[in-house]
Each structure stands twice: as structure tokens, then as C-alpha cells.
Motif scaffolding. Structure first.
Motif, PDB file in Angstrom:
ATOM      1  N   VAL A   9       0.851  -1.188   0.000  1.00 46.69           N
ATOM      2  CA  VAL A   9       0.000   0.000   0.000  1.00 46.69           C
ATOM      3  C   VAL A   9       0.886   1.238   0.000  1.00 46.69           C
ATOM      4  O   VAL A   9       1.723   1.413   0.892  1.00 46.69           O
ATOM      5  N   LEU A  10       0.708   2.075  -1.014  1.00 45.04           N
ATOM      6  CA  LEU A  10       1.492   3.298  -1.116  1.00 45.04           C
ATOM      7  C   LEU A  10       0.698   4.491  -0.602  1.00 45.04           C
ATOM      8  O   LEU A  10      -0.411   4.759  -1.086  1.00 45.04           O
ATOM      9  N   HIS A  11       1.258   5.193   0.364  1.00 48.51           N
ATOM     10  CA  HIS A  11       0.685   6.492   0.718  1.00 48.51           C
ATOM     11  C   HIS A  11       0.964   7.444  -0.442  1.00 48.51           C
ATOM     12  O   HIS A  11       2.015   7.372  -1.087  1.00 48.51           O
ATOM     13  N   ALA A  12       0.049   8.338  -0.724  1.00 44.79           N
ATOM     14  CA  ALA A  12       0.228   9.290  -1.823  1.00 44.79           C
ATOM     15  C   ALA A  12      -0.685  10.493  -1.596  1.00 44.79           C
ATOM     16  O   ALA A  12      -1.700  10.401  -0.901  1.00 44.79           O
ATOM     17  N   THR A  13      -0.297  11.606  -2.175  1.00 44.46           N
ATOM     18  CA  THR A  13      -1.144  12.799  -2.208  1.00 44.46           C
ATOM     19  C   THR A  13      -1.364  13.149  -3.670  1.00 44.46           C
ATOM     20  O   THR A  13      -0.398  13.420  -4.395  1.00 44.46           O
ATOM     21  N   THR A  14      -2.607  13.130  -4.107  1.00 48.56           N
ATOM     22  CA  THR A  14      -2.911  13.352  -5.517  1.00 48.56           C
ATOM     23  C   THR A  14      -3.026  14.851  -5.784  1.00 48.56           C
ATOM     24  O   THR A  14      -4.112  15.424  -5.833  1.00 48.56           O
ATOM     25  N   ASP A  15      -1.871  15.466  -5.931  1.00 53.82           N
ATOM     26  CA  ASP A  15      -1.779  16.884  -6.288  1.00 53.82           C
ATOM     27  C   ASP A  15      -0.424  17.067  -6.955  1.00 53.82           C
ATOM     28  O   ASP A  15       0.576  16.568  -6.447  1.00 53.82           O
ATOM     29  N   TYR A  16      -0.389  17.758  -8.081  1.00 58.20           N
ATOM     30  CA  TYR A  16       0.820  17.807  -8.912  1.00 58.20           C
ATOM     31  C   TYR A  16       1.239  19.257  -9.178  1.00 58.20           C
ATOM     32  O   TYR A  16       0.599  19.914  -9.990  1.00 58.20           O
ATOM     33  N   PRO A  17       2.304  19.757  -8.545  1.00 61.09           N
ATOM     34  CA  PRO A  17       3.094  19.093  -7.503  1.00 61.09           C
ATOM     35  C   PRO A  17       2.433  19.205  -6.132  1.00 61.09           C
ATOM     36  O   PRO A  17       1.603  20.077  -5.905  1.00 61.09           O
ATOM     37  N   THR A  18       2.828  18.316  -5.226  1.00 60.14           N
ATOM     38  CA  THR A  18       2.316  18.322  -3.863  1.00 60.14           C
ATOM     39  C   THR A  18       3.154  19.249  -2.999  1.00 60.14           C
ATOM     40  O   THR A  18       4.389  19.161  -2.997  1.00 60.14           O
ATOM     41  N   ASP A  56       5.336   9.536  -4.744  1.00 65.09           N
ATOM     42  CA  ASP A  56       5.631  10.945  -4.487  1.00 65.09           C
ATOM     43  C   ASP A  56       5.293  11.850  -5.657  1.00 65.09           C
ATOM     44  O   ASP A  56       5.577  11.519  -6.809  1.00 65.09           O
ATOM     45  N   HIS A  57       4.702  13.011  -5.320  1.00 64.49           N
ATOM     46  CA  HIS A  57       4.409  14.022  -6.332  1.00 64.49           C
ATOM     47  C   HIS A  57       4.946  15.395  -5.931  1.00 64.49           C
ATOM     48  O   HIS A  57       4.521  16.410  -6.476  1.00 64.49           O
ATOM     49  N   THR A  58       5.865  15.433  -4.961  1.00 65.14           N
ATOM     50  CA  THR A  58       6.472  16.700  -4.569  1.00 65.14           C
ATOM     51  C   THR A  58       7.569  17.068  -5.557  1.00 65.14           C
ATOM     52  O   THR A  58       7.998  16.260  -6.392  1.00 65.14           O
ATOM     53  N   LEU A  59       8.052  18.290  -5.441  1.00 65.45           N
ATOM     54  CA  LEU A  59       9.217  18.710  -6.198  1.00 65.45           C
ATOM     55  C   LEU A  59      10.475  18.259  -5.459  1.00 65.45           C
ATOM     56  O   LEU A  59      10.529  18.294  -4.231  1.00 65.45           O
ATOM     57  N   GLY A  60      11.488  17.836  -6.196  1.00 62.01           N
ATOM     58  CA  GLY A  60      12.742  17.444  -5.562  1.00 62.01           C
ATOM     59  C   GLY A  60      12.737  16.012  -5.074  1.00 62.01           C
ATOM     60  O   GLY A  60      11.813  15.229  -5.339  1.00 62.01           O
TER      61      GLY A  60
END
Length: 333
Positions: free
Chosen positions: A170-179, A205-209
Motif C-alpha cells: 500500500v502506497l501512501h500518496a497525495t494526488t496533487d501535482y506538484p504536492t 511521491d508528487h512533490t518537487l525534488g
């Protein structure tokens, strides 16, 4: 030593519908040293209605006025393309993966991959979850936009359809690009692990960096998924929130270092530390000339390096006892 983190380089739709660019993305993933490169497979007519709108980030990043249907159709690769990409991955000794977004594409992908990745959008799609589970292969499932109860429901569907919790990551994730960093909530990954003993956890991951995916490994992620692109300035829905080739390589290097640094959890000196114990630790030292039989007092004994004598942890055991031999001032007791 724990198993090394399974790193998925998410090519996704960053090929912009161009098969040649898709192959270049595979080349970049191989150079970076990831474990798998992943695409997304769908038939637009089976995925979205013709008048569905794009998300705001998609409108901003594509800079094109069109429906979601039109965008997806433009980005769609054929099944033959994916068969060729699979063969290309095999020739380069990297795992091919692709996320199916509807049942027909899942059936097609069954012959191409050994692991199924289910995206956050399908977490609540009960028939689709049952369809994927029937292939009997390990499943990695993202949980963006989800409440914990929705994660529980998805796991119940998958296990009722024949999978075990050991088959599921199970992957934790935040659906926002970028987060944004404040929206990451990495500790939710540990909440998932505590709530569902037996499943492995990871992070998409959808963050920058690269800081956040690297941090996720230190918190226990066994799988890390990260979007990458050939060029972040390209027009397309996901390029902006992706890593460029040099950043992808840097992330892999950092994660592999964290894998090594996590170790096995046993608190014992390392082989290199054992050599330094004698140099850095201290021993009981005669602070003056001492004759055999003298009762050792705190005023007679000093604590100094090296650490090759009696450890000062035995101070209470030694003070008040008779010296067993003569000692010169400065001599190890």
C-alpha cells in the motif's frame, strides 16, 4: 539488513504519446539504476466520458484547451507499443510495469508484467480491483485522495478475491501535482502499516525534488515511486512535478545510501568501531604510586584514555578494594 527499497521510475504519460520518447525514458531509468520503469495503459473510450474536464493542474501544465478525453487520446499508446516497450525493457534488464486504468488494459498487461500497480483513481473501483486480483499477482496500490476506511475496503476486496495481505503493498500518496510539503503527511504511511498488519507500505511521491521520497525510506517505505521526465519544461500534465534525469539518478543514490544506513537495527559496535574503542574509551589509571594491598580510593584512581584497561563502568566494583599489585602513577590498573 533489510531488503533494499524497490524504486519505480514513473514514466507515466511523460512520453507525450510519442513511442520514441517512451524508449528514451527507459534509457534514462536504466542509467539512473532504478528497479522498474512504469507507464500507464488505457483505452480512452473505456476510461472517460467525452465531456469530462481536465484537472486544473492538467490545464495549467498542458496549456491546451481541450477535454480530458481529447488529452488522454493524444497521450494514448497502442497495445503493440507497450509490447515493444516490454521487449525493450527486457533487453536492458529492467523491469517493465504499466498501470492499467480499465479492465481491458489490465487483461492485456497480464501477459507483460509480474506485478500490478493500481492507481489512486481505482482505489474505490470494486469490480476493477476484483478483476486485477484474479490474475493472482502481487499488487501495489496507491491511496491518494483516500480515507483510511477506503483503504480498508480496497484491501478487503483484494483479499476476498484471492490475494493475501502479503501480496499487497500500500502506497501512501497525495494526488496533487506538484504536492506542497505541508500536504505530504508522510506519517500516514505508518498509520497504514499499523492499521493493516501484514501489508507492506511505501510511498508514491508528487512533490518537487527528492527530499520527501528519500525521507519516506527512513520511515519504512519498502517501495518508492517517482515521476520522471526527459525535460521538465515540456508541455504535458505531469512534467512539472517530475524529476529530470540527473535528479532521478541523485534520488536513487540517496535512497541506496539510506538503505545501507538503516542497517539491521541491532545496537552493537560495528567492525570499524571496535578498533576505535581502545582509542576513544577510557580506563582506570593509577593517579599515584600504589602498593599491593593498599585500599583503592577515589583520590588514588583517575579515568583516562586508552580504553585497554578496566572500564570505568566497574568504578563502584573497584573502589574500596585492595590493590592486587604495585602500580606506578599513570599505569593502567
Amino acid at each position: 539488513m533489510r531488503n533494499k527499497t524497490f524504486i519505480i521510475a514513473e514514466a507515466g504519460v511523460n512520453h507525450n504519446g510519442d513511442f520514441a520518447l517512451a524508449k528514451q525514458l527507459i534509457d534514462v531509468a536504466v542509467t539512473a539504476g532504478v528497479d522498474a520503469v512504469k507507464f500507464q495503459t488505457w483505452k480512452t473510450e473505456l476510461l472517460v466520458t467525452e465531456d469530462a474536464e481536465m484537472a486544473e493542474y492538467q490545464k495549467e501544465n498542458t496549456q491546451v484547451e481541450e477535454s480530458q478525453f481529447q488529452m488522454l487520446k493524444r497521450l494514448e499508446l497502442s497495445y503493440d507499443d507497450f509490447s515493444e516497450l516490454k521487449a525493450y525493457c527486457d533487453s536492458l534488464n529492467i523491469m517493465f510495469m504499466s498501470t492499467p486504468d480499465e479492465e481491458q488494459s489490465a487483461t492485456f498487461l497480464d501477459s507483460l508484467q509480474d506485478i500490478f500497480k493500481i492507481g489512486s483513481g481505482e482505489l474505490t473501483n470494486t469490480p476493477f480491483l476484483r478483476h486485477v486480483a484474479k490474475f493472482g499477482k502481487p499488487v501495489i496500490i496507491s491511496t491518494g485522495m483516500a480515507y483510511l476506511a477506503e483503504v480498508e475496503h480496497a484491501l478487503s476486496v483484494l483479499t476476498d478475491a484471492g490475494l493475501t495481505l502479503a501480496d499487497i503493498t500500500v502506497l501512501h500518496a497525495t494526488t496533487d501535482y506538484p504536492t506542497a510539503p505541508e500536504d505530504v503527511n508522510l506519517l500516514a504511511m505508518q498509520t497504514i502499516k499499523n492499521a493493516f498488519p501484514g501489508v507492506s507500505v511505501g510511498y508514491s511521491d508528487h512533490t518537487l525534488g527528492i527530499e520527501v521520497p528519500v525521507a519516506s525510506v527512513a520511515l519504512g517505505a519498502s517501495v518508492v515511486e517517482k515521476h520522471f521526465t526527459l525535460d521538465k519544461t515540456m508541455l504535458g500534465p505531469d512534467h512539472k512535478a517530475s524529476l529530470d534525469p540527473s535528479e532521478l539518478t541523485a534520488m536513487v543514490k540517496a535512497i541506496r545510501n539510506i538503505d545501507l544506513a538503516l542497517g539491521n537495527g541491532w545496537k552493537v559496535p560495528t567492525a570499524t568501531e571496535v578498533k576505535n574503542r581502545v582509542i576513544v574509551r577510557k580506563s582506570l589509571i593509577a593517579g599515584c604510586d600504589i602498593c599491593a594491598g593498599d585500599i583503592l580510593t577515589a583520590e588514588m584512581v583517575e579515568i583516562k584514555r586508552p580504553g585497554s584497561g578496566i572500564s570505568p563502568t566497574r568504578w563502584d566494583e573497584i573502589i574500596g578494594t585492595p590493590a592486587k599489585q604495585d602500580y606506578r602513577a599513570g599505569e593502567l590498573i
